[in-house]
Design an enzyme around this catalytic site. Structure first.
Site, mmCIF file in Angstrom:
data_model
loop_
_atom_site.group_PDB
_atom_site.id
_atom_site.type_symbol
_atom_site.label_atom_id
_atom_site.label_comp_id
_atom_site.label_asym_id
_atom_site.label_seq_id
_atom_site.Cartn_x
_atom_site.Cartn_y
_atom_site.Cartn_z
ATOM 1 N N LYS A 50 -7.645 0.575 3.816
ATOM 2 C CA LYS A 50 -8.298 -0.600 4.596
ATOM 3 C C LYS A 50 -7.575 -0.782 6.007
ATOM 4 C CE LYS A 50 -8.717 -3.329 0.222
ATOM 5 N NZ LYS A 50 -8.120 -4.058 -0.782
ATOM 6 N N GLN A 94 -3.371 -8.329 -1.387
ATOM 7 C CA GLN A 94 -3.950 -7.042 -2.559
ATOM 8 C C GLN A 94 -3.744 -7.600 -3.853
ATOM 9 O OE1 GLN A 94 -5.623 -4.199 -1.424
ATOM 10 N NE2 GLN A 94 -5.705 -3.881 -3.422
ATOM 11 N N ASP A 117 -11.654 -11.698 1.780
ATOM 12 C CA ASP A 117 -11.897 -11.049 0.353
ATOM 13 C C ASP A 117 -12.986 -11.997 -0.182
ATOM 14 O OD1 ASP A 117 -10.785 -8.480 -0.380
ATOM 15 O OD2 ASP A 117 -8.885 -9.557 -0.986
#
Ligand code: NAP
Length: 301
Positions: A50, A94, A117
């Site tokens: 990422k 995460q 997200d």
């Protein structure tokens, strides 16, 4: 018949080009911040990817690597600081988090305006109500993939196998928003094949290698295989991956995403696009935290 392969890399590259173009139109460089706890190798490799993609398209990117033993209060304090920092456009934590941390509480602590997200309940509500917001990366990336390959969605019968909050359910909302007729099936659905055989567009996110056999697919359907299953180790020591769809489906379907190299690259590309979208919305004063609240319509943060 042999299906057309819907490869992820060219579609992901096109999405990243668009993200770079739109980022350049902004007054400041969008910044992605990723928080990671502990040393789980899978989390580490996802976060590294990422970070690398963000930098490749000219975004700012910072990884906050915290020890496994970080307390929930310490993590919440860092999130609060990043929420309040106007230089931060996108923020994600995460997953999975260590057992002593309540993931639901932490995901709700991230500002919905920076929730790249798309997991915050405010963004989930916005997705289902059809208002602009940030959508989860894998389902939104799938929509971008279908668009890139000009696979029709409107008026098609889309059957989704799997109802998780990160793939199946948000995918249903996005496809409904594009005027598909949507059927969502799961582990308690009897006679799965009777549903999958009706699909013009079959999307499978289960996590069972080769669950979908050729007999379960309507001839000419477009099939999106989201599954990533580790089924062994190759001679070079790399993990062997299999999708949820049997490779022989190639002989029945008109189009099929490969595993690996299908949906996977779209997820990271969409995360980068979500960071740019968050920065655009913030700059345009459309972020929830900046919305002028009217009686009865106030959105709680
Ligand atoms: P998940 O949370 O475990 O959900 C799996 C879903 O599949 C559940 O809704 C479950 O039904 C359903 N299911 C399980 N067995 C079934 C069966 N025999 N028949 C029909 N439905 C069944 O998984 P997830 O997070 O959505 O991930 C699914 C797969 O996609 C995994 O392989 C994951 O690695 C992969 N994935 C890939 C990406 C990517 O970027 N490419 C991103 C996310 C996930 P119930 O709800 O009834 O239990």
């Amino acid at each position: 018949m042999s299906a057309r392969l819907l490869a992820g890399p060219p579609a992901a590259a096109a999405l990243l080009v668009e993200a770079r173009r739109r980022a350049a139109l902004l007054g400041r460089v969008p910044e992605l911040h990723v928080i990671r706890l502990g040393d789980d190798p899978a989390s580490l490799s996802y976060v590294t990817l990422k970070n690398r993609r963000a930098q490749e398209v000219g975004l700012g990117s910072t990884v906050h690597a915290l020890p496994e033993a970080t307390s929930q209060a310490e993590l919440a304090a860092l999130i609060a600081r990043l929420n309040a920092d106007p230089a931060v456009s996108g923020l994600l934590v995460q997953l999975p988090l260590p057992g002593h941390i309540d993931s639901a509480v932490i995901l709700e602590a991230v500002s919905p305006d920076k929730d790249v997200d798309g997991f915050h309940p405010v963004n989930v509500g916005r997705l289902w109500s059809g208002s602009p917001g940030l959508s989860p990366c894998t389902p939104a990336g799938i929509l971008a993939l279908l668009e890139y390959y000009q696979i029709p969605v409107s008026g098609q019968h889309a059957v989704i196998v799997g109802r998780s909050t990160i793939v199946g359910k948000p995918l249903a909302a996005l496809l409904l928003g594009r005027d598909a007729t949507v059927t969502l099936v799961h582990s308690r659905t009897p006679d799965l094949g009777s549903f999958t055989r009706q699909a013009d567009l079959l999307l499978v996110a289960v996590g069972r290698p080769h669950l979908i056999s050729p007999e379960m697919v309507k001839p000419g359907a477009a099939v999106v295989d989201v599954g990533i299953n580790r089924v062994g180790v190759s001679s070079s020591g790399k993990a062997k991956l299999a999708g949820d769809v049997h490779p022989d489906v190639m002989e029945v379907a008109a189009a099929l995403t490969p595993v690996p190299g299908g949906v996977g690259p779209m997820t990271v590309a969409q995360l980068i696009m979500n960071t740019v979208l968050a920065a655009e919305r913030m700059q345009a004063g459309q972020a929830i935290g900046q919305t002028i609240e009217q009686p009865g319509t106030a959105v709680q943060r």
